[in-house]
Design a protein around this motif. Structure first.
Motif, mmCIF file in Angstrom:
data_model
loop_
_atom_site.group_PDB
_atom_site.id
_atom_site.type_symbol
_atom_site.label_atom_id
_atom_site.label_comp_id
_atom_site.label_asym_id
_atom_site.label_seq_id
_atom_site.Cartn_x
_atom_site.Cartn_y
_atom_site.Cartn_z
ATOM 1 N N LEU A 32 6.946 -1.031 3.348
ATOM 2 C CA LEU A 32 5.563 -1.351 3.693
ATOM 3 C C LEU A 32 4.938 -0.278 4.577
ATOM 4 N N GLU A 33 5.701 0.215 5.545
ATOM 5 C CA GLU A 33 5.156 1.236 6.441
ATOM 6 C C GLU A 33 4.774 2.497 5.675
ATOM 7 N N ALA A 34 5.613 2.894 4.731
ATOM 8 C CA ALA A 34 5.318 4.082 3.932
ATOM 9 C C ALA A 34 4.126 3.846 3.014
ATOM 10 N N VAL A 35 4.038 2.665 2.409
ATOM 11 C CA VAL A 35 2.900 2.353 1.539
ATOM 12 C C VAL A 35 1.589 2.401 2.331
ATOM 13 N N ILE A 36 1.602 1.848 3.526
ATOM 14 C CA ILE A 36 0.396 1.865 4.365
ATOM 15 C C ILE A 36 -0.052 3.295 4.650
ATOM 16 N N GLN A 37 0.895 4.146 5.042
ATOM 17 C CA GLN A 37 0.555 5.535 5.342
ATOM 18 C C GLN A 37 0.015 6.255 4.111
ATOM 19 N N ALA A 38 0.685 6.080 2.971
ATOM 20 C CA ALA A 38 0.254 6.768 1.752
ATOM 21 C C ALA A 38 -1.126 6.300 1.312
ATOM 22 N N LEU A 39 -1.388 5.011 1.398
ATOM 23 C CA LEU A 39 -2.704 4.501 1.019
ATOM 24 C C LEU A 39 -3.789 5.060 1.933
ATOM 25 N N GLU A 40 -3.497 5.190 3.211
ATOM 26 C CA GLU A 40 -4.480 5.755 4.140
ATOM 27 C C GLU A 40 -4.775 7.208 3.784
ATOM 28 N N TYR A 41 -3.750 7.986 3.500
ATOM 29 C CA TYR A 41 -3.961 9.373 3.083
ATOM 30 C C TYR A 41 -4.704 9.435 1.747
ATOM 31 N N GLY A 42 -4.390 8.486 0.861
ATOM 32 C CA GLY A 42 -5.085 8.441 -0.417
ATOM 33 C C GLY A 42 -6.568 8.181 -0.248
ATOM 34 N N LYS A 43 -6.909 7.296 0.672
ATOM 35 C CA LYS A 43 -8.330 7.027 0.943
ATOM 36 C C LYS A 43 -9.023 8.269 1.477
ATOM 37 N N LEU A 68 -2.815 7.893 -6.882
ATOM 38 C CA LEU A 68 -1.448 7.618 -6.445
ATOM 39 C C LEU A 68 -0.732 6.717 -7.432
ATOM 40 N N HIS A 69 0.577 6.894 -7.482
ATOM 41 C CA HIS A 69 1.442 6.004 -8.251
ATOM 42 C C HIS A 69 2.688 5.748 -7.424
ATOM 43 N N PHE A 70 2.941 4.485 -7.080
ATOM 44 C CA PHE A 70 4.107 4.130 -6.291
ATOM 45 C C PHE A 70 5.261 3.788 -7.218
ATOM 46 N N VAL A 71 6.393 4.472 -7.014
ATOM 47 C CA VAL A 71 7.548 4.261 -7.878
ATOM 48 C C VAL A 71 8.450 3.173 -7.292
ATOM 49 N N ALA A 115 5.239 -8.007 -1.116
ATOM 50 C CA ALA A 115 4.271 -7.632 -0.089
ATOM 51 C C ALA A 115 3.701 -6.240 -0.347
ATOM 52 N N ALA A 116 4.542 -5.306 -0.796
ATOM 53 C CA ALA A 116 4.047 -3.975 -1.137
ATOM 54 C C ALA A 116 3.137 -4.024 -2.361
ATOM 55 N N VAL A 117 3.515 -4.832 -3.341
ATOM 56 C CA VAL A 117 2.645 -5.001 -4.514
ATOM 57 C C VAL A 117 1.267 -5.470 -4.071
ATOM 58 N N GLN A 118 1.215 -6.437 -3.166
ATOM 59 C CA GLN A 118 -0.066 -6.984 -2.734
ATOM 60 C C GLN A 118 -0.900 -5.957 -1.972
ATOM 61 N N MET A 119 -0.255 -5.153 -1.150
ATOM 62 C CA MET A 119 -0.970 -4.086 -0.445
ATOM 63 C C MET A 119 -1.636 -3.123 -1.428
ATOM 64 N N ILE A 120 -0.875 -2.738 -2.429
ATOM 65 C CA ILE A 120 -1.388 -1.793 -3.428
ATOM 66 C C ILE A 120 -2.491 -2.443 -4.245
ATOM 67 N N GLN A 121 -2.303 -3.705 -4.600
ATOM 68 C CA GLN A 121 -3.324 -4.441 -5.334
ATOM 69 C C GLN A 121 -4.611 -4.532 -4.521
ATOM 70 N N GLY A 154 -0.175 -9.941 -13.577
ATOM 71 C CA GLY A 154 -0.740 -8.651 -13.969
ATOM 72 C C GLY A 154 -0.888 -7.669 -12.831
ATOM 73 N N GLN A 155 -0.107 -7.828 -11.759
ATOM 74 C CA GLN A 155 -0.256 -6.984 -10.581
ATOM 75 C C GLN A 155 0.708 -5.797 -10.569
ATOM 76 N N ILE A 156 1.648 -5.760 -11.490
ATOM 77 C CA ILE A 156 2.559 -4.618 -11.615
ATOM 78 C C ILE A 156 2.236 -3.920 -12.918
ATOM 79 N N ASP A 157 1.965 -2.615 -12.842
ATOM 80 C CA ASP A 157 1.431 -1.892 -13.998
ATOM 81 C C ASP A 157 2.481 -1.560 -15.037
ATOM 82 N N MET A 158 3.641 -1.112 -14.579
ATOM 83 C CA MET A 158 4.617 -0.627 -15.560
ATOM 84 C C MET A 158 6.041 -0.820 -15.071
ATOM 85 N N ILE A 159 6.951 -0.731 -16.024
ATOM 86 C CA ILE A 159 8.380 -0.835 -15.787
ATOM 87 C C ILE A 159 9.027 0.501 -16.141
#
Length: 466
Positions: free
Chosen positions: A225-236, A242-245, A251-257, A311-316
């Motif tokens: 979660l901490e890394a997702v938050i930082q990356a999303l802030e830089y993305g903004k 961005l694509h999160f692998v 909780a991370a899915v919801q942040m990205i959504q 439908g909140q996860i794009d790909m496998i």
């Protein structure tokens, strides 16, 4: 009467939003006709495949594999890795810039990797470029050479080799995002906080705690979660797509959504191992089930399935990260074992078995996640990703009435270990076709000649899926 190279008749064809019992005709490697064929058209075809009672799907596009070339000697390699993918219904893959030495962070390394893959891959392939400290000036040239995007690690990849792939510092990550936004590519991120992971790991090892549960505790959901938050802030700040692998938590899915709802150009993937295995399996199976982020609890797994249904996860993707078996079996403890799962051969079957057979998720939804979404996001659509007129005839035929138990001898990997050995799967790939060429059948196995082609992705703005 038309003369087709190949026809597939009588199958249940899986489209992105529907299933239809119909026929498919192929000419010059492309899908030339979809719909009921006349008897003369069938009789005149060079090859006829009967798919009655079976599912015909677009081949899987695995956007996340590690085939360990160049420089890794007797590790996986393109030939065995691509054979395993083909046996599992995958017709295209994208090879990550690690693990290889040198990693694909320069145009010279990209050229070498493509030379090694040429004539050795059973299915089509593209390459990722890397974002690491010191290669910012290489990124535009890598893009011009047709990489599908760039990959960065926010935590240490763990390879001790001096030439190996390295995680980004904050300055490199921010400037890299600025450049990728200008170039018009996607940045794929391994999102785990290095400060969190390294601190917890050091503390646990200092206490002599080295079990499977201790390894899981060293990489908690909070680190993701901490890394997702930082990356999303830089993305903004930068406008970088961005694509999160391999996202492992709801909780991370919801942040990205939420970021996507706010207008960010961001997608995410998860992997079959997070949907089929748990932290308890890591304890029982051992290092063969070790990965990063680690396997989570059964409760977290069910939340991920709910995210998929919504439908909140794009790909496998498989995140196939193989190694010589000794690096799993001979490690002194869990922290020292190689952290990667060999799973590419079973991704599609696992998604159908667990998602459709067990949970009743629609097959079109699964097809979108394993085929259409990666094709759209990474520049392969409409050439690949769905069954449509003019698209490459990349097809897989799946029998839903056949179950089997994964056996070690069935594995086509160079090193035959997998956490799925002994697992029952409630479907089976019967045939895989790449550009109209049959590369695998369950009856006869792999064809002898690898026919996979390198895909250079046009330097265009990545397609937003929303």
């Amino acid at each position: 009467m038309h003369v087709y190279d190949l026809v597939v008749i009588g199958g249940n064809v899986i489209f992105p939003d529907a299933i239809e019992q119909t026929d498919i005709a192929v000419h010059n490697g492309k899908i030339a006709h979809i719909g009921r064929l006349s008897a003369p058209d069938i009789a005149g075809a060079v090859q006829v495949i009967h798919a009655d009672g079976m599912q015909v799907m677009a081949g899987m596009i695995d956007a996340h594999v590690h085939f360990n070339e160049p420089g890794f000697g007797d590790w996986e390699g393109f030939k065995t890795g691509s054979a395993a993918l083909a046996a599992g219904g995958c017709t295209t893959y994208m090879d990550m810039p690690l693990n290889g030495v040198p990693p694909t962070v320069t145009t010279a390394a990209l050229e070498w990797k493509r030379e090694l893959a040429a004539g050795h891959s059973h299915v089509d392939y593209g390459c990722w470029g890397g974002l690491v400290p010191g290669n910012l000036e290489e990124m535009e040239a890598l893009s011009e050479q047709g990489v599908c995007g760039f990959k960065a690690f926010m935590s240490a990849p763990g390879d001790p080799d001096e030439e190996a792939f390295r995680n980004v510092d904050d300055t490199t990550l921010l400037e890299g995002m600025q450049r990728i936004a200008r170039i018009g590519r996607v940045l794929a991120l391994h999102a785990e906080s290095e400060p969190v992971v390294s601190k917890l790991t050091a503390s646990l090892l200092a206490e002599g705690r080295t079990t499977a549960a201790d390894y899981s505790a060293s990489r908690p959901i909070e680190a993701e979660l901490e890394a997702v938050i930082q990356a999303l802030e830089y993305g903004k700040q930068t406008g970088c797509p961005l694509h999160f692998v391999h996202i492992s938590s709801a909780a991370a899915v919801q942040m990205i959504q939420n970021a996507r709802t706010e207008g960010m150009d961001v997608t995410l993937e998860t992997c079959p191992h997070y949907l089929t295995l748990t932290d308890q399996d890591l304890e029982q199976i051992g290092p063969a089930a070790k990965c990063a982020p680690p396997l989570r609890s059964l409760e977290e797994q069910e939340l991920l399935w709910q995210c998929i249904a919504a439908g909140q996860i794009d790909m496998i993707t498989s995140d196939h990260s193989p190694c010589p078996t000794a690096l799993k079996t001979d490690a002194a403890h869990m922290f020292e074992a190689w952290g990667g799962i060999s799973g590419a051969q079973h991704s599609l079957e696992l998604m159908i078995s667990e998602g459709y057979v067990k949970r009743g998720l629609p097959l079109p939804l699964i097809s979108r996640m394993v085929s259409l979404a990666p094709a759209q996001r990474f520049g392969l659509y409409p050439q690949k990703g769905e069954i449509g007129i003019g698209a490459d005839a990349d097809l897989v035929i799946v029998d839903l009435d056949t179950s089997y138990t994964v056996d070690q001898e069935q594995l086509l990997y160079r090193h035959k270990h997998s956490p799925y050995v002994g697992r029952e799967i409630f479907c089976q790939v019967q045939l895989t076709m790449v550009r109209g060429h049959i590369v695998y059948t369950r009856e006869h196995g792999m064809t002898d000649e690898p026919i996979g082609q390198s895909l250079c992705i046009p330097n265009e703005k990545p397609l937003s899926l929303f």
